[in-house]
Each structure stands twice: as structure tokens, then as C-alpha cells.
Design a protein around this motif. Structure first.
Motif, mmCIF file in Angstrom:
data_model
loop_
_atom_site.group_PDB
_atom_site.id
_atom_site.type_symbol
_atom_site.label_atom_id
_atom_site.label_comp_id
_atom_site.label_asym_id
_atom_site.label_seq_id
_atom_site.Cartn_x
_atom_site.Cartn_y
_atom_site.Cartn_z
ATOM 1 N N GLU B 24 -72.899 2.752 -18.221
ATOM 2 C CA GLU B 24 -73.312 2.474 -19.465
ATOM 3 C C GLU B 24 -73.786 3.831 -20.289
ATOM 4 N N SER B 288 -76.932 9.462 -21.009
ATOM 5 C CA SER B 288 -76.186 8.642 -20.393
ATOM 6 C C SER B 288 -76.553 8.686 -18.659
ATOM 7 N N THR B 292 -78.669 6.522 -16.341
ATOM 8 C CA THR B 292 -77.806 6.013 -15.411
ATOM 9 C C THR B 292 -78.794 5.818 -14.174
ATOM 10 N N ASN B 295 -82.608 3.993 -14.925
ATOM 11 C CA ASN B 295 -82.517 2.784 -15.465
ATOM 12 C C ASN B 295 -83.783 1.719 -14.814
#
Lengths: 379, 325
Positions: B24, B288, B292, B295
Motif C-alpha cells: 500500500e 509507505s 507497511t 499498520n
């Protein structure tokens, strides 16, 4: 009954006094830093806002303090109980290393009187790698204090408390494996945000956390060998080489993985050519590579692995290799753009050396008064 | 074997923590709808430094004196007391303005007010913020611990710490809109744009300024163009001047996600000391990776569960063998 014993020898010795002298000089400049500001003692500037206080004291220093982490992995996760005698001194060294990292960071904290702001949840920026590093390192220092507490409780004879602590210690040991995995990888992630200022050979973007954790582990295992070798010589104890040789085998695997990852990543990112351009960065890269390969070659042979001397050489190479990887990325090849240069000032270096001296002094005093080192007959 | 599985989970969880999927990845942030900004046209700049002194006046900062000069502000670069500075590019004999060879050119350095700011992303204490309406990047010293991660994460080396004060702070251009100044919120313009005699620094919305910059790229060199001064929407006293040979490059349209302060020039931007940036912002990559791994703290939680189980089993083994933990 504990298998550990205090050395009970004299604390004030010539080496201890030498360290005290360094601490005194560092302390003088440390006071100056808190009287007149950072500019008065450091060469930090608008382009190089992080110098050796961040890069050595925190980034490299905490990797040196990964012995406890590496051993906790080996002993408690991979269930290699035979390395247990090495755990307590390693945890002590980790505690001191991290505590000094935190102490060193305080000198570097531009607005030190507001340090608590990072602990206030309404201030937290969950996008920030630095937040993860700050909170995680602080938490790990507490965990290390708890992990080391049994030695202290044994010394003061608090058997009841010791029993209670031993019952729940597994939880703290688990945290003691998780937290360094988190913040050591984040120390690598810090480099991502620095973007183009980090030389392409070290700017591996998504792979930064992986390379950081691998160097932390290799340095962690090496420091255990290093410390154990020195307490064998320094305190005239029987050799622990047979145990350390086993760690040497683990290191071979780790270095192999690290080197493969490092080169494959550079190949994937199309940067292999940069290794041979002959400029400063490429030479530093080759030096770093050599420092990783030498211990690999040494430790591949069981004979060399089982000799205390060669084992120590390999460990020292590894420590230099891991440190150089981090120094290269954060400082040596870091380029904020035209018009900026940095070389640490004498006071800056002395403050860092003073912190290291203090750490060594506390280590020496503690192993002489608290049950840290394993009893000889078990070693 | 149950125990083996848990051991695997522990190790697996811990390894996942440090190997990163890019599932993501967050894209660059987009400019805010009504972002304000500035357009600096290097070819119009005459190096008078009126903007430098006006900036000091607005921000209540002393002039910087370097060397024997005591007549005018001689700041060479941004610092804790200089938020805006004019630098010069020189080559060879330095005779021709805006020529790469044997020429000279001016370049303004101040906060670019990135659309996807590295400083905002890196700051652990939310002391750097991007205004959700104006897109202005502001600094809030009351939350700052002085870690200076904003400085290393800024591609332009803009945030500057006052090293020479014991209780120093970070300073940066806040587009004349910080508490106590609020020129933009009151409908005004930035100090530097207001005083620029040639219109080299122009204030406006990012959209309008980008359109203006693109228009200038299409002009024929040599034709006379009416350059607005101060504010794009003020048509009253333009500066008429022959169009130079513009490079077809609007700095800040795309670099690292774009900036609200944009530059155009006749000299390539790398010669003017601008950093080598790609379109993807470093902040977006760092976030990011970070998100990751962390999260919902799911991976750390799984790893901790596995580790706790493994450690518990293995310390129990110790007890049975008569060891201690």
C-alpha cells in the motif's frame, strides 16, 4: 542459586582512572554545551544538522549495544541454552550502550528542555520514523533495566521480588527482542526521508530497514565476542572461545545474507556501476565490503573459528564494517548540497569519548560489584 | 508440532517486520485546492535584495553582517536569522545576465512550501505542519524538541536551527502567515512579493501562478511582455520588459511532488544549486515503508505474541534443566 558472580576486585585501577580523565574532559565541554548552546562546541551547521552526536552516539552506538538483542534471539527464541552464560554481561552492555545513546541524544537535542514533548500522545506524528525510533528506544531502555534487574536483586538479597520477576521475565525478554527489531530497522528507515542527500550506494529506499536490522544483528553478535574476549584477558578469566566459536558460525550466515542482500539490491536498482567509479564513495564502499568479507573468510574455517585471536580479529572487522556502513550512509558520503562541509570539532569528539568512557567505567564497576559474569566452573 | 509452529510464527513475524512489502504505497500528496504560493522568475530578478530586508522586517530579524561590510545585509545563506536570501550564479567573466556561459543569474532561496513536505513527514512531534487550506508549511516551536530531522529531511536545507543560542529554535519562511503576522489570512501578500520592484517574486494561488509560468514558457523571446508586480491580480503597475529565453522547466511543478513556491529561469536549475529531485517525494516512500510495517501495529503484535510464546517455552525448558533465567 545464581550461576553468576561479582568479580569483587578493586574498582579504582589505572585504566579506570584514565577513563575518568577522558570523562572529565568530555564533561567540561558538556557543561559548556549546556551553558552556551550547541554552536559553541560543535561544527554542526545548516547542511549537516546531524554530526557524530547522532551518528555515533545513537545510530552506531545503539548497534554496538545489540549484544543483548542478538543473544536473546539465540538463547530464548532459538532455544540455544548453552549460550546462557553470555547473556547477563551482554544485557548489561546493552543497557549501558542504550542508556548512553539516550544520554548522548540529549546533548544533541536542540530544545532539550522540551524533550518530554515527544512523549505526549497529542503531539505524535505517526508518519514519522523518528517518532518510532524515539519512543521505541526509550521503551527498550526500560526493558533492559528490567532484564538486568535480577543481577541487582540478587546482590541486595531481595529473593521474593526476584521470584516474582522471574515469573514474568519472559514477557520482558520477548519485548526485548521485538523492540530492537523495530527501532534498529527504523534507524535505516530514517535514511529514506533524506532522499538525494544519501549517496545512491547507500540510498536503498524500501530496503533500508532490512539492511539496518542485518547490520544490527551482525554487530550484536560481534560485540558479544569482543566483550567476552576482553573480559577473558582483562579479568584473567578462563577462555570462552568454545562458546564464542558457535556464535562465529551464526555470523557467517548473517554476513552472507547481508552481502547477498546488499549486492542484489544494488543490482536491482541498477547501481552496481557506482562501485567502481573510483570516487570517495566508491572507495568507502569497497572498504566496507572488504571489512565484511574478511570476517566471512576467517569464520568459514572451523580451525580459525576456534582460535580466540582470529575470532577476535573477525569480530573487530565486523564491528568496523557495520559501523562504517552506518557512518557512510549518514555522514561520510552524505551530501546536503553545495556550500556545506562538516568535520567534528574537538569538543564534539571529546563529549562523545566522554560518554563512551562513562559507559566503560560503569561497566567495569558493575561487573566488579554485581553478579554479572558467569561463574568460572561453568564457563 | 505446536511449539515449532509458534517458533516459526515468532521468527516469521519478526522477519516480516524488517522486510518490507510495498503493497500500500502512498502516492505523493496533492496540492491543496486553494494553495497559495509564489512564482520566482530568475530572469526578472536584479539582485537588489529588497525582499531580503523586507523579510527581516516582517519577521523581526536582525540584518546579517558578514566580513567588514556594515552597510547592508550580507547573509550568504539561510540561517536562524535569514529566512530568504538571494544567491548568485557566476560563470567565467560573468558579463551576460542569464547566460550559462560567461554569465550570471540570481536565485532565491527560501522555503519552497512543498506540496508533500519532508519536514512535516519526518517531525516526530508534529511541530511542522502543512495548512490544509493554504498549503503553507508552518513551524510550531512549542512542540519542537530540536531533533533537526526536519533539516535533514528537507531537500532544500530550509529549516534552520539557531545553534548559537542556548535556547534556540528552528526558523523557516512561513509565508508571512505565522501567528502575529498573518498577512495572507488578512488578504495581503508576502513581504518579499510586495516589495519586489520587478515582479521577480510574485504572490498568488498556486494554480494561477502555474498558469502564468506556463504562459511565459510559450512567449517568444524578444517580444515585450507586461510582467505583473506583487500580486497576479493587480493589473495596475506592470513591468514591461522583453521576454528572455526561458528554459522549458517550471521548478516545483513536479519535483518531489511539487512545491507551492515555483521557480522559472534561463539557466538550468542544477547550476542554480537546486537539488537532484525526482517526481516521487521521499516522504511518500518513507511513510509507505513505515505504514507497511506498523499498520495498526498488527505485525508488531503478531511478532510479540509469537516471541512471547517462544521465550516462555524456552525459559521453562531452562527451569526443567535446573538452569535459571
Amino acid at each position: 542459586m545464581s550461576g553468576h558472580k561479582a568479580l569483587n576486585s578493586r574498582i579504582i585501577t589505572p585504566p579506570f582512572l584514565f577513563l575518568a580523565l577522558i570523562l572529565l574532559i568530555g564533561g567540561y565541554f558538556g557543561v559548556q554545551r549546556f551553558m552556551e548552546g550547541m554552536g559553541a562546541v560543535s561544527n554542526l551547521n545548516g547542511g549537516f544538522s546531524w554530526g557524530i552526536w547522532v551518528v555515533y552516539d545513537v545510530v552506531v552506538g545503539t548497534a554496538f549495544a545489540c549484544g543483548g538483542y542478538a543473544l536473546a534471539f539465540t538463547v530464548y527464541v532459538f532455544n540455544k541454552g548453552k549460550y546462557h552464560p553470555l547473556v547477563r554481561p551482554a544485557v548489561l552492555a546493552s543497557l549501558l550502550g542504550y542508556a548512553m545513546g539516550g544520554f548522548g541524544a540529549f546533548f544533541d537535542m536542540g530544545r532539550f528542555w522540551q524533550f518530554y514533548e515527544i512523549f505526549l500522545p497529542w503531539n505524535w506524528n505517526f508518519n514519522s520514523v523518528m517518532l518510532e525510533v524515539g519512543l521505541c528506544v526509550a521503551a527498550y531502555i526500560l526493558i533492559l533495566i528490567i532484564e538486568f534487574a535480577p543481577a541487582f536483586l540478587e546482590r541486595i538479597g531481595q529473593k521474593k521480588l526476584l521470584k516474582v520477576l522471574n515469573k514474568v521475565l519472559f514477557l520482558f525478554i520477548a519485548l526485548g527482542v521485538l523492540l530492537p527489531t523495530m527501532h534498529q530497522s527504523s534507524l535505516g528507515s530514517l535514511l529514506i526521508a533524506m532522499g538525494h542527500k544519501v549517496h545512491p550506494l547507500w540510498q536503498t529506499l524500501h530496503f533500508q530497514p532490512l539492511l539496518a536490522i542485518l547490520t544490527a544483528l551482525t554487530m550484536g553478535f560481534s560485540i558479544v565476542i569482543f566483550e567476552a574476549s576482553f573480559s577473558t584477558v582483562g579479568f584473567r578469566r578462563s577462555s570462552e572461545t568454545d562458546l564464542l566459536a558457535g556464535l562465529g558460525k551464526v555470523i557467517v550466515g548473517l554476513i552472507a545474507v547481508f552481502l547477498a542482500a546488499r549486492l542484489v539490491i544494488l543490482a536491482l536498482q541498477g547501481k552496481l556501476g557506482l562501485i567502481f567509479t573510483g570516487d570517495f564513495a566508491s572507495l568507502m564502499f569497497l572498504l566496507e565490503l572488504a571489512l565484511f568479507i574478511i570476517p566471512l573468510v576467517i569464520l568459514l574455517s572451523p580451525q580459525r573459528r576456534n582460535r580466540g585471536g582470529t575470532l577476535l580479529i573477525a569480530a573487530v572487522c565486523m564491528l568496523f564494517a557495520g559501523s562504517l556502513y552506518r557512518f557512510n550512509a549518514f555522514l561520510f558520503t552524505y551530501d546536503p548540497g553545495p556550500g556545506f562541509s562538516y568535520f567534528p570539532s574537538v569538543p564534539e569528539i571529546m563529549i562523545t569519548l566522554g560518554i563512551i568512557a562513562l559507559e566503560l567505567m560503569v561497566y567495569l564497576a558493575v561487573v566488579k560489584r554485581l553478579p554479572v559474569l558467569h561463574r568460572e566452573e561453568h564457563a | 508440532m505446536k511449539r515449532r509452529d509458534f517458533l516459526k510464527a515468532a521468527v516469521g513475524g519478526a522477519t516480516t517486520l524488517c522486510t518490507v512489502g510495498v503493497a500500500e504505497a502512498r502516492p505523493n500528496l496533492e496540492p491543496t485546492e486553494n494553495a497559495v504560493g509564489m512564482l520566482y522568475d530568475s530572469t526578472l530578478c536584479i539582485g537588489c535584495k529588497a525582499c531580503v530586508s523586507k523579510c527581516k522586517e516582517v519577521n523581526d530579524m536582525p540584518p546579517t553582517m558578514e566580513g567588514d561590510n556594515t552597510t547592508w545585509d550580507s547573509a550568504h545563506d539561510l540561517s536562524g536569522e535569514t529566512l530568504n536570501v538571494i544567491k548568485i550564479y557566476k560563470d567565467g567573466t560573468a558579463r551576460v545576465k542569464d547566460s550559462v556561459v560567461d554569465g550570471f543569474a540570481f536565485e532565491k532561496r527560501s522555503c519552497m512550501h512543498c506540496v508533500d513536505p519532508g519536514c512535516v513527514s519526518a517531525c516526530p512531534c508534529t511541530a511542522m505542519r502543512r495548512d490544509s487550506l493554504t498549503g503553507i508549511v508552518t513551524h510550531h516551536a512549542d512542540a519542537c524538541i530540536g531533533c533537526r530531522n526536519c533539516m535533514v529531511a528537507c531537500p532544500y536545507n530550509v529549516p534552520q536551527f539557531e545553534y548559537n543560542k542556548l535556547f534556540g529554535q528552528i526558523h523557516k519562511c512561513q509565508m508571512c502567515n505565522q501567528a502575529g503576522v498573518e498577512r495572507i489570512s488578512k488578504g495581503g501578500m508576502t513581504g518579499c512579493a510586495e516589495v519586489c520592484p520587478t515582479g521577480a517574486t510574485l504572490f498568488g494561488t498556486r494554480k494561477d501562478l502555474l498558469a502564468e509560468a506556463k504562459r511565459r514558457m510559450t512567449l517568444q523571446a524578444g517580444e515585450v511582455y507586461s510582467y505583473p508586480r506583487g500580486n497576479l491580480s493587480d493589473p495596475f503597475h506592470p513591468h514591461e520588459k522583453a521576454v528572455p529565453h526561458y528554459r522549458n522547466h517550471i521548478w516545483g511543478e513536479k519535483e518531489a511532488g511539487g512545491t507551492n513556491v515555483m521557480h522559472i529561469s534561463s539557466v538550468p536549475f542544477d547550476r542554480l544549486g537546486m537539488p537532484p529531485l525526482e517526481e516521487r517525494s521521499a516522504a511518500s516512500i518513507a511513510e509507505s515503508v513505515q505504514h507497511t510495517i506498523y499498520n495498526y501495529m498488527a505485525l508488531p503484535a503478531i511478532a510479540l505474541a509469537g516471541l512471547t510464546f517462544a521465550v516462555r517455552r524456552n525459559t521453562e525448558d531452562d527451569d526443567h534443566e535446573g538452569g535459571e533465567s
